[in-house]
Design a protein around this motif. Sequence first.
Motif, mmCIF file in Angstrom:
data_model
loop_
_atom_site.group_PDB
_atom_site.id
_atom_site.type_symbol
_atom_site.label_atom_id
_atom_site.label_comp_id
_atom_site.label_asym_id
_atom_site.label_seq_id
_atom_site.Cartn_x
_atom_site.Cartn_y
_atom_site.Cartn_z
ATOM 1 N N TYR A 42 0.837 -1.196 0.000
ATOM 2 C CA TYR A 42 0.000 0.000 0.000
ATOM 3 C C TYR A 42 0.868 1.240 0.000
ATOM 4 C CZ TYR A 42 -4.008 -2.856 1.180
ATOM 5 O OH TYR A 42 -4.990 -3.783 1.153
ATOM 6 N N ARG A 43 0.325 2.307 -0.553
ATOM 7 C CA ARG A 43 0.957 3.620 -0.469
ATOM 8 C C ARG A 43 -0.018 4.576 0.181
ATOM 9 N NH1 ARG A 43 4.138 4.732 -6.115
ATOM 10 N NH2 ARG A 43 5.668 3.102 -5.798
ATOM 11 N N GLN A 44 0.518 5.453 0.987
ATOM 12 C CA GLN A 44 -0.326 6.429 1.670
ATOM 13 C C GLN A 44 0.029 7.818 1.155
ATOM 14 O OE1 GLN A 44 -0.088 6.338 5.902
ATOM 15 N NE2 GLN A 44 -1.313 8.167 6.150
ATOM 16 N N TRP A 45 -0.988 8.546 0.715
ATOM 17 C CA TRP A 45 -0.805 9.901 0.225
ATOM 18 C C TRP A 45 -1.479 10.856 1.194
ATOM 19 C CZ3 TRP A 45 1.816 11.107 -4.282
ATOM 20 C CH2 TRP A 45 2.183 10.025 -5.061
ATOM 21 N N THR A 46 -0.846 11.985 1.429
ATOM 22 C CA THR A 46 -1.412 13.001 2.299
ATOM 23 C C THR A 46 -1.588 14.287 1.507
ATOM 24 O OG1 THR A 46 -0.274 12.043 4.182
ATOM 25 C CG2 THR A 46 -1.106 14.281 4.438
ATOM 26 N N LEU A 47 -2.780 14.819 1.569
ATOM 27 C CA LEU A 47 -3.086 16.063 0.874
ATOM 28 C C LEU A 47 -3.436 17.106 1.922
ATOM 29 C CD1 LEU A 47 -3.607 17.467 -1.836
ATOM 30 C CD2 LEU A 47 -5.962 16.681 -1.691
ATOM 31 N N SER A 48 -2.755 18.233 1.890
ATOM 32 C CA SER A 48 -3.035 19.273 2.873
ATOM 33 C C SER A 48 -3.382 20.575 2.153
ATOM 34 C CB SER A 48 -1.846 19.478 3.805
ATOM 35 O OG SER A 48 -0.727 19.920 3.066
ATOM 36 N N PHE A 49 -4.180 21.386 2.842
ATOM 37 C CA PHE A 49 -4.625 22.664 2.319
ATOM 38 C C PHE A 49 -4.276 23.764 3.318
ATOM 39 C CE2 PHE A 49 -7.499 19.575 0.427
ATOM 40 C CZ PHE A 49 -7.451 19.944 -0.903
ATOM 41 N N PRO A 50 -4.143 25.005 2.852
ATOM 42 C CA PRO A 50 -3.952 26.116 3.784
ATOM 43 C C PRO A 50 -5.148 26.236 4.726
ATOM 44 C CG PRO A 50 -3.498 26.805 1.538
ATOM 45 C CD PRO A 50 -4.077 25.438 1.460
ATOM 46 N N HIS A 51 -4.928 26.832 5.888
ATOM 47 C CA HIS A 51 -5.972 26.910 6.912
ATOM 48 C C HIS A 51 -7.239 27.600 6.413
ATOM 49 C CE1 HIS A 51 -3.820 25.209 10.283
ATOM 50 N NE2 HIS A 51 -2.735 25.835 9.852
ATOM 51 N N ARG A 52 -7.107 28.661 5.653
ATOM 52 C CA ARG A 52 -8.298 29.365 5.162
ATOM 53 C C ARG A 52 -9.123 28.495 4.225
ATOM 54 N NH1 ARG A 52 -6.163 35.522 3.994
ATOM 55 N NH2 ARG A 52 -5.543 35.918 6.133
ATOM 56 N N VAL A 53 -8.468 27.672 3.441
ATOM 57 C CA VAL A 53 -9.192 26.803 2.501
ATOM 58 C C VAL A 53 -9.857 25.649 3.237
ATOM 59 C CG1 VAL A 53 -8.892 25.329 0.466
ATOM 60 C CG2 VAL A 53 -7.596 27.451 0.659
ATOM 61 N N ARG A 54 -9.278 25.195 4.331
ATOM 62 C CA ARG A 54 -9.858 24.091 5.098
ATOM 63 C C ARG A 54 -11.255 24.432 5.598
ATOM 64 N NH1 ARG A 54 -4.635 22.567 8.821
ATOM 65 N NH2 ARG A 54 -3.204 22.262 7.085
ATOM 66 N N TRP A 55 -11.458 25.650 6.046
ATOM 67 C CA TRP A 55 -12.784 26.046 6.535
ATOM 68 C C TRP A 55 -13.816 26.035 5.415
ATOM 69 C CZ3 TRP A 55 -13.718 25.784 11.447
ATOM 70 C CH2 TRP A 55 -12.674 25.942 12.339
ATOM 71 N N VAL A 56 -13.403 26.379 4.226
ATOM 72 C CA VAL A 56 -14.322 26.367 3.091
ATOM 73 C C VAL A 56 -14.686 24.930 2.715
ATOM 74 C CG1 VAL A 56 -14.574 26.988 0.649
ATOM 75 C CG2 VAL A 56 -13.434 28.553 2.233
ATOM 76 N N LEU A 57 -13.731 24.035 2.827
ATOM 77 C CA LEU A 57 -13.961 22.637 2.457
ATOM 78 C C LEU A 57 -14.795 21.867 3.473
ATOM 79 C CD1 LEU A 57 -10.433 21.744 1.080
ATOM 80 C CD2 LEU A 57 -12.506 22.225 -0.220
ATOM 81 N N LEU A 58 -14.915 22.380 4.679
ATOM 82 C CA LEU A 58 -15.730 21.690 5.678
ATOM 83 C C LEU A 58 -17.169 21.671 5.223
ATOM 84 C CD1 LEU A 58 -14.363 22.982 9.066
ATOM 85 C CD2 LEU A 58 -14.131 20.712 8.123
#
Length: 58
Positions: A42-58
């Motif tokens: 298996y491979r594990q990928w991590t995707l992160s976003f800036p803090h301001r974008v995280r609130w929009v994606l919630l």
Amino acid sequence: MCWQLLVAFWCKGRGVCPSCNAKRAQVTAVHLVEQVLPRVPYRQWTLSFPHRVRWVLL
């Protein structure tokens, strides 16, 4: 007595217990590895976003 209830945690506390959460995570991981997931790499990928974008994606 009628006011006593069965508590689902190992430490019999009603709050969040780190040792209970660690035990539950370990049991779940063992179940997934041994019974659910096929025996392939298996491979594990991590995707992160800036803090301001995280609130929009919630």
